[in-house]
Structures are given as structure tokens and as C-alpha cells.
Motif scaffolding. Structure first.
Motif, PDB file in Angstrom:
ATOM      1  N   SER A 183       0.050   5.417   1.114  1.00 26.41           N
ATOM      2  CA  SER A 183      -0.940   6.238   1.816  1.00 26.41           C
ATOM      3  C   SER A 183      -0.553   7.705   1.852  1.00 26.41           C
ATOM      4  O   SER A 183       0.631   8.043   1.908  1.00 26.41           O
ATOM      5  CB  SER A 183      -1.080   5.781   3.278  1.00 26.41           C
ATOM      6  N   MET A 185     -13.676   0.909   2.108  1.00 27.87           N
ATOM      7  CA  MET A 185     -12.821   0.439   1.011  1.00 27.87           C
ATOM      8  C   MET A 185     -13.656   0.120  -0.215  1.00 27.87           C
ATOM      9  O   MET A 185     -14.733  -0.456  -0.113  1.00 27.87           O
ATOM     10  CB  MET A 185     -12.096  -0.851   1.456  1.00 27.87           C
ATOM     11  N   ASN A 214     -13.672   3.010   8.658  1.00 28.25           N
ATOM     12  CA  ASN A 214     -12.784   2.541   7.597  1.00 28.25           C
ATOM     13  C   ASN A 214     -13.654   2.064   6.442  1.00 28.25           C
ATOM     14  O   ASN A 214     -14.537   1.234   6.619  1.00 28.25           O
ATOM     15  CB  ASN A 214     -11.920   1.392   8.144  1.00 28.25           C
ATOM     16  N   THR A 237       0.805  -1.223   0.000  1.00 26.62           N
ATOM     17  CA  THR A 237       0.000   0.000   0.000  1.00 26.62           C
ATOM     18  C   THR A 237       0.838   1.274   0.000  1.00 26.62           C
ATOM     19  O   THR A 237       1.988   1.286   0.441  1.00 26.62           O
ATOM     20  CB  THR A 237      -0.918   0.065   1.245  1.00 26.62           C
ATOM     21  N   GLY A 239      -8.828   2.882  -0.021  1.00 25.53           N
ATOM     22  CA  GLY A 239      -9.384   2.813   1.325  1.00 25.53           C
ATOM     23  C   GLY A 239      -9.326   4.164   2.015  1.00 25.53           C
ATOM     24  O   GLY A 239      -8.523   5.030   1.657  1.00 25.53           O
ATOM     25  N   TYR A 240     -10.193   4.333   2.989  1.00 30.75           N
ATOM     26  CA  TYR A 240     -10.175   5.552   3.795  1.00 30.75           C
ATOM     27  C   TYR A 240     -10.258   5.186   5.275  1.00 30.75           C
ATOM     28  O   TYR A 240     -11.035   4.295   5.660  1.00 30.75           O
ATOM     29  CB  TYR A 240     -11.346   6.477   3.428  1.00 30.75           C
ATOM     30  N   ASP A 261      -4.727  -4.459   0.283  1.00 27.06           N
ATOM     31  CA  ASP A 261      -4.846  -4.239   1.721  1.00 27.06           C
ATOM     32  C   ASP A 261      -5.920  -5.162   2.302  1.00 27.06           C
ATOM     33  O   ASP A 261      -6.696  -5.787   1.576  1.00 27.06           O
ATOM     34  CB  ASP A 261      -5.226  -2.773   1.979  1.00 27.06           C
ATOM     35  N   SER A 272     -12.935  -1.589  -4.256  1.00 23.99           N
ATOM     36  CA  SER A 272     -11.963  -2.202  -5.151  1.00 23.99           C
ATOM     37  C   SER A 272     -12.696  -2.602  -6.412  1.00 23.99           C
ATOM     38  O   SER A 272     -13.690  -3.319  -6.362  1.00 23.99           O
ATOM     39  CB  SER A 272     -11.342  -3.421  -4.472  1.00 23.99           C
ATOM     40  N   THR A 296      -9.385  -6.016   4.090  1.00 22.98           N
ATOM     41  CA  THR A 296     -10.707  -5.403   3.976  1.00 22.98           C
ATOM     42  C   THR A 296     -11.154  -4.897   5.341  1.00 22.98           C
ATOM     43  O   THR A 296     -10.677  -5.378   6.381  1.00 22.98           O
ATOM     44  CB  THR A 296     -11.741  -6.424   3.483  1.00 22.98           C
ATOM     45  N   PRO A 297     -12.090  -3.946   5.371  1.00 24.44           N
ATOM     46  CA  PRO A 297     -12.650  -3.494   6.641  1.00 24.44           C
ATOM     47  C   PRO A 297     -13.288  -4.661   7.407  1.00 24.44           C
ATOM     48  O   PRO A 297     -13.206  -4.711   8.640  1.00 24.44           O
ATOM     49  CB  PRO A 297     -13.706  -2.468   6.212  1.00 24.44           C
ATOM     50  N   SER A 345      -7.104  -1.620  -4.274  1.00 24.08           N
ATOM     51  CA  SER A 345      -8.203  -0.996  -3.553  1.00 24.08           C
ATOM     52  C   SER A 345      -7.905   0.465  -3.230  1.00 24.08           C
ATOM     53  O   SER A 345      -6.764   0.907  -3.189  1.00 24.08           O
ATOM     54  CB  SER A 345      -8.453  -1.751  -2.248  1.00 24.08           C
TER      55      SER A 345
END
Lengths: 363, 363, 363
Positions: free
Chosen positions: A109, A190, A188, A107, A175-176, A122, A192, A124-125, A173
Motif C-alpha cells: 500500500s 476494488m 472502499n 498486499t 483497491g482504494y 485482499d 481485479s 473484497t469490499p 486487485s
């Protein structure tokens, strides 16, 4: 140069050392920059006895997945930060690394006061969610991954047809993550897309996790939806998990529900970690409840299973430990879950028992 | 040891740090020795619209190829130096590394007052030559590599039959570089024999580059010959490139000609980089002129193409940047060049349009 | 950021350096911890002439196998130590790493006053045994590995059927090494079960080595047994080796015997290393004596071979050397051993000649 007959097998004194525990050297041009090399080597011996047979062998990553990684971050000023994380599974018993070398995480960021945007491969939530209740670190005979077997789980085998499911990780993906500034609350998300070269199949993933983590309490709920594009149907997973760190021990619980077409699986989890000085006792119980139908329209209502495990860890240092685990899995109906390590796996409705012990070292 | 339920996914504080920006520690026994770990993670989203379809996904290496490398050098005294360079492509969207792990470069060099002798897998003199005019770093939607497509280029598909061409790199090569002491003039030569395990096919390569690089001006000419051994014919490439760094911007131009049997391709390139503080605007125009015949003896004279691209880079630091690129490729006749990323590719005579944006981080 | 047209091929000044020769930084929390990155890049050109043809090409690892590794150790207090070692072969001519990435060694150890217990993929006691007499480091045209060819050796091809034999390394092994405190005497034992995912085939291995290494003398004896499980027969290897470091030179000798069913091979080895300042002359003679029967019941008594080699090494520093080797292999009867590098190999009863020279660099 000094020559010795053992030169071919034991490289001479290695003059270049890559090492600086805690001590990251300051740099004039970007003072907050650092790159960290990290990893784990965990090797042990496991015996798995299924009704169909017994197998004993050495396995990598029983207490903690053996791995190799590289991560770094750069302070961009103004509260902003760029960071990367590359981490792959090491099969320490053979020395092999996976084809998808940094298969655990890859990843990049950008973080700031508004939170973190993360791109790449990454977790997954949903996985981060149910991990809250896992006390065996998704490793070894007692790993929670047994509940998510792509072949034994009717839901997963119908949705992903033997390919890796979208439960754990996705490639490509976005993600936040919220910043650590909401009084313990976090979120969180995501997404994808397919078209990202995802080796796990052609699907679109969307996941969300919300939680509260402050003081002794960590609680969170999570949901994920995967559009199985060649079919057009959605695989859905949702659940909640909690961990409470009391003075004596930490206890955890989770409830996870997976559905695809007319098949469903619900996983119930209880866990405990009881540290006593350098010692640590861990225990978990998982109940798998399947319902609905298999691909051939047969009912799977009776195909349930239970996994019970107890583990002991003796910490020789902060990085090195000896460990031992006992695990027992009992299938009902025609369920065929089995503890990783025995060939062939547990027969339908049969049981699976395992004992393992080994050494774990972090670096 | 501190245990948290997220231990399986977020390794605990990593105690061993590999880090020493600029600060390379001195060693008594070989004071000038150093080993450097370096890399780049670049991830972005690209949409490619061909007449045949549109595809959107995450791609690795759009502003700068994501990579992982290790290089070092040792001062041998008397002006001599030994050095090595290992560098591989990182597919940051999935975490995968290529089968040929250090596919970008794997070399060992001895250097001195007479120049550098370099062994291993390296860039060809021709590639280093036309790289002079490339302003998009052979990465992303506007990459110059589009001109050298092994399937769309008639010359290359006839000579290399779908295998990687000898334009970029060769395995098992012996190269020579003049020292930096001829008033800006330099020369680079390379030979690579078959029998070296070259995965790109069974060929013998010879390449030469001469140039002048001083002050604002960099100009060079280059030639390469590849004996396609199973056939016995030679694939030839030659050209010239120039870059001029004016006060306001840098401008580049190149002319490259490739021939095999009765097929020929000429690439015309113009490029520009216009830096304004932390910002940077890049633009390029490539014209591909094909002539002669395809393998089926059909004329390819009309199968030309143009690639136009404009890029913007916002540097957040020396190492981290945000970027965006727009690219437009137009095929004429039956030419089928297309911007990387859409499946299926541009149809014969069709066009290909792309937009991408992302983050690039160096370490 | 400074932009140059060569940015795509020559990464800009690398700001993160991984380097600390000898100087391992102290850490407050675990003062004796260190992680070391090490490796070797060795590239040279070799010509091999067999009766069936001649081949010239670039080869990786002729004086010393090119490699990449990571190792570390942690002081656990009380005389105990945890350590790991990960090391893989680098094919420096192409940049490729093996599928089994850390194929040379992947181990985790706990050591103390009672010795060392080592888990993972490691060298066998037998290999460490006959390595005592090898003066060419199992690398290049004169490598001792030629004697253990899985196809030319009747014993090995019958027992392992073209798969890698158990002579060199085994996956998933448990090993024991005595501490360095028995006045020069030592013992090394290893067991490796099948069921460990051993890529070299389905077998159980047991090996033992005892020796004495003090002052100028190193002598040892070793034995290994491999249960070829699908068949049920045992492959056995045993032998002894000695090295004596006189004031002028080091001389070595070994006798190794391998048996499977009614086939047998005995290897006789003599070696010498003669260092003169920065120079070094090495020479070896191996005689291979085959006896018994091939799989088709034909006698192999006459299928013997001899390998003679002489090498010269010019050390430019402790880490960098130039080298050259001449090797001559002569087959008798229908023996078909050949020096690595020529396709096709030496015909039955034919000879194989090789010359190589190159550069070796350690880091």
C-alpha cells in the motif's frame, strides 16, 4: 555443547529470540519503520452430527482462524506511508500451510492524505461489509462462511462451479480506501482483472463499499459485480450491515443478496456480543432464503435454511482464551447446507448440529 | 479483549513486534550473532502486446523480485565465521510461495582468511557473472531472463528439454569464494553433483568466475559446464561482463555464449543506469544471435532477436520506489522470444511490446 | 539508493533485523511474553554404497535435522502459561519446505501446577521414549529412523501400507505431561482420533510413557496402540530405554517391540556419547530382530539386521560444528534395510555402507 538424548526432539535453548512487544527499536535512518511478526494458534475439538452421520475431531481456528503473518510500514514523510501485509492460514492441527502460502492477504500500500491505494490479494469490499455483522469471526462451527458454501448455495455453485467464489478475496486487485478524516464516513473500492493468475477462476471483479463508523454506530452498504468471463454473465452481490455498541452489549444485523442468472440467495443475519468482565457470550441467527431456479431448472424457492449459534469465551488474558460453541443448522426443502466438519454433509432438507470447545492464543 | 466486528479480517493490535533496524542486540554468549529477516514486496500492472494478442494484469516483482528471507551469521573467533542464507520468491499478487520454498538461495557457509566455502542451493558463478551487466535486476518486462528462455532458446530447449537450465542456480552445490583481500581480484568456483535431488534434472555442474572489482571498474569472465547425464553431452556457457561507474552514470556490457551439440546462442548486452537525485533512468539493449541447428536439423542462423528497454525509477525513500518500464522485443527469422506476461507468446518472427508501472518496497 | 549490478542477487544491506539473543525485551502489558524464531541449517556430503550401487550427494540434516521454527509463551499468572510451538523440516540442499509446512511440531499448550495439556501435531510418547537411547539425533547415515523403515520393516509395511507410521508423530492429538515436580518421575499420555485430517492414514492412536529423569539417570518405559481402522486390527509398540551420564561419557540402551497381526520386530539399541572438550565421539549399535510372517505368509524369522555407526563432532562454537559419520548396515535372511541415500536400496540380505561429513549451524 551440551548433549542430551532428547536433543532430536527438543532443540536446545534457543539463543536467537525474535521478540519485542510494543517496544520497536528506533532506527536512525528510518525512524518510523517496523516489521511485525504476528499470528494465532487456535485448536479445539468439534463434534458435528448430521442426519447422515457424526464426526468428532480436532480442528484449527474455531474462535479465531489460526494464522501466520508479517506486516510492516515505512513513514515516507509528508504524511505518506508505504506498508505491506502478508498473512496465511495455519492448519494448526497438522502444521500445514496453504499452497497459496499468504492466502489471507498479500498486499502493498501507499497511503497519504488522499487515502490508501492497495495492490495485491485482499478482502473484497463486500466481505468487509458483511463482516460488520459477523460475531463469530468467520471461524468454527458458527462461522458465517457456512452461508456462502460453494456447493450448497445454488447461486454460488452455478456461478463459480465449485471454485472459490469472489465473495471473500481476489488476487491481483487494486483497491482504494478513503482516509480516516471524513467524520466517520468512509469508502472502499476494488477492481481485479483476469490475467492476474487468479486461482479462483477467470473473472473480472468490481466492488464498492460505503459506510459510517463513529461512536457506537457502524453502518455500511456494499455491492460487488463479477464478470464470469467464460460465460459472459455477471454474478452480483449487494447488501447492508450495521453494528451498534450499546453499554451492555453489541448488536449487529445484515442483509445480503446474491444473484446469478435465474438463481438468487438472500442472507438475513442478527448477532450479539455480550461481554461481562473476562467472559463473553455471543449469539447469532442467520436465515438463508433461496429463490429462482437450479441449473436443471428446478425451483429452489423452498430450499431455505437457518443457522442458530451461541458461544461462550473465557479470556485468560488479552491473548489467550478458552471457548465453547453450540450451533444448529436446519435445512428446509432440498437445501443442503451443513456445519463444517462432518463427512458426509447434511442431507437435503436435513439438519446439522455441532458442539466445539478449545483454546485460542494470539502472538 | 476488545471485540470489533472486523476482528476476523483485521487482527487486533499486534503485540509482538519483530523489529530492530540496524540495532542488533548484543548477546553475552556470542556477541556477533544476528539473524535478519528481510524481504521485498513489488507489485505493478503490465500490459504485453504480442502480434498474437494483448494481455494486461498485475505482476509481482517488476523492479525487484518480491521475496522473503532469513539470514544470519556467527563469529567463530580467529577470523572465522559461520553464516546461512534462506531466501524464497514471493508471488505477491496471490500470496503464493514456491514449492521449493527458499528457491532463490538456501546456503550454509564457513568463511575465514582463506575465503568462503558455501554449501546448498546457490547462484552459479556464470549467473553472478552476467548479472554484472544487468541493469533491470532480472525482474519485470525488461528482465535479462528473457534471453535465457527455456523454450525460445534453441540451445537451452535442446539441452534441458523444458526443465529449468543450470544457468541460474543449482541445488546441493559446493562453492568457493576468495576473500576480499586480493586488491580487487576475486574467484568463485562451484561444483554440483547429480544425486543431490536437483529438481532441474539429472546433471553435473562445474562453474568458474574470475574478476576484478575495484573503484569504478568491475570486470569478470566466467565459464560453466553441465554434463547432461542421460545424454552424455555437455552444455557449455562462457562469457565476460563489465560495469563502469562514471561520475554521471554507470554503463555495462556483456557477451555470453551458450553451446550444446550443434546449436549455439550468443547474447550481446549493453546497459546504463543514470541516477539524478531521487530519480533514476535505466536503459538496456540485448541482441540474441542464434546459430547452428535446431533438433530437427533446420538451420537457426536467421533466428535472432533484439530486446530494447527503458525504465524510470522514482525513489520515495531508500526502500520504496515508484517505477515504470517500456520494453520492445523484435524477433527475426523464426525466433520466438517474448516478454513475460502475454498468452500466447510472440509468434515466430513476431514482436512483443510491454509497458509496466508499479511500487516496490523493501523490508 | 545505491545501485550495483549485483543487486538482483545480493539484496542490499538489510535494514530490518530480527535479532535479540537472550535479550528478550520486556513488555509492560504482558511482561513474560516472548516469541522465538529458531532453526538449524545442516549440510553435508554422503556416500552410500549398497551391494546394488553407490550414490554420492549432498544431504540436509546429517548431524541435526535442518529446520525452521517459531515458538512462544505467555505467562497467564497464577502459575499458568500458554505456549505454542511451530517447527518444520528444512531441506537445506534445495531450499524446499514440506507440504505439511510445520511437519515436525505444531502445538498449543496450557500449563499449570497440574501439568501441561497440549493440542496439535506432536511427537508420540513412544517416540520420546526410544529417543532417550538415540545418540545420532534421528539424523544422517546413522539415524535410528532406519530401524523404522516403512518398507523394509515387515510389521510397519503390513500395518501402514507404505504410509507414514504412527511411531513418530500424530496430527490433531491431545497430550498430557506431568509437571516437573515429582522428584524426577514423569508421565506423558497422548490420544489422537481419526477424523482429524491425519495425513498418515485413518487410525486412532493411544500412547503412554512413564519415566524417571534425575541426576545422571534417565529411564523410561512406553507403550502405544494404533487402531488401523479400515482393517480393525491394532498395531502395538512398547519398550523401555535408559541413558546414564557418567563422568566420562553418556551411555544409552533401548529395547523396542512392534507387533501387527502375526508379524513382529524387536529393536535392540546401545549408544554412547563421549565428549572431550570441543570434540565428541558417538557410537551406536542397533540389532533388528524380525519374527513371524510377511503378508504372503512367508516366515520372516531369519530377516534380521545390524546397524553399526561411529561419529565424530568438532564443535567450533555452541552453535556450529563440523562432523563426520561412518555407518555399516548388514542384512541377514531376506531383510532389506538400508542407509538412507542410495538408489536403489540394499538388496535382500545385502549390506549398506555410508560415510558422510558436513557442517551444522543452529540459530
Amino acid at each position: 555443547m551440551k548433549h542430551s538424548p532428547s536433543r532430536g526432539i527438543v532443540p536446545r535453548t534457543l539463543k536467537i529470540s525474535v521478540a519485542a512487544c510494543l517496544a520497536v527499536l528506533a532506527c536512525t535512518s528510518h525512524a518510523q519503520s517496523r516489521v511485525t511478526l504476528f499470528g494465532a494458534v487456535d485448536l479445539g475439538v468439534r463434534t458435528v452430527h448430521n442426519d447422515a452421520g457424526t464426526n468428532t475431531g480436532m480442528y484449527s481456528g474455531n474462535n479465531y482462524t489460526s494464522r501466520l503473518g508479517l506486516r510492516g510500514e515505512e513513514d515516507l514523510g509528508g504524511g505518506m506511508k508505504a506498508s505491506f501485509w502478508l498473512e496465511g492460514t495455519l492448519n494448526a492441527d497438522t502444521g500445514a500451510m496453504p499452497t497459496q502460502f499468504f492466502d489471507r492477504r498479500s498486499t502493498l500500500s501507499l497511503s497519504g492524505r488522499m487515502g490508501e491505494v492497495r495492490l495485491g490479494r485482499d478482502y473484497t469490499p463486500v466481505f468487509r461489509g458483511y463482516a460488520t455483522a459477523e460475531v463469530f469471526d468467520f471461524a468454527g462451527a458458527a462461522s458465517m462462511t457456512t452461508l456462502y458454501s460453494g456447493t450448497a448455495s445454488t447461486v454460488l455453485s452455478r456461478a463459480f462451479k465449485g471454485k472459490t467464489s469472489s465473495n471473500g478475496r481476489t488476487n491481483g486487485s487494486v483497491g482504494y480506501f478513503t482516509p480516516d478524516s471524513f467524520g466517520g464516513f468512509y469508502l472502499n473500492a476494488m477492481v481485479s482483472q483476469s490475467g492476474d493468475g487468479n486461482v479462483s477462476g477467470d473473472f473480472d471483479y468490481r466492488g464498492l463499499r460505503v459506510g459510517y463508523n463513529k461512536g457506537p454506530l457502524h453502518v455500511n452498504a456494499f455491492v460487488g459485480t463479477t464478470d464470469i468471463k467464460p460465460v459472459g454473465d455477471n454474478y452480483r452481490i449487494h447488501g447492508a450491515a450495521v453494528a451498534y455498541k450499546a453499554s451492555l452489549a453489541k448488536v449487529t444485523a445484515a442483509l445480503v443478496d446474491m444473484r446469478y442468472q435465474d438463481a438468487r440467495q438472500t442472507n438475513y443475519t442478527l448477532g450479539m456480543i455480550w461481554p461481562v468482565g473476562a467472559h463473553e457470550v455471543k449469539a447469532t441467527w442467520h436465515h438463508i432464503d433461496q429463490a429462482g431456479k437450479a441449473a436443471n431448472a428446478a425451483s429452489i424457492d423452498a430450499n431455505d435454511a437457518d443457522l442458530l449459534a451461541i458461544g461462550y469465551v473465557h479470556n485468560l488474558s488479552k491473548r489467550t482464551a478458552l471457548y465453547g460453541t453450540l450451533a444448529y443448522l436446519n435445512n428446509k426443502g432440498k437445501a443442503g447446507f451443513s456445519i463444517s466438519g462432518a463427512t458426509p454433509g447434511a442431507p437435503a432438507g436435513g439438519s446439522s448440529r455441532a458442539a466445539e470447545f478449545g483454546i485460542r492464543h494470539l502472538f
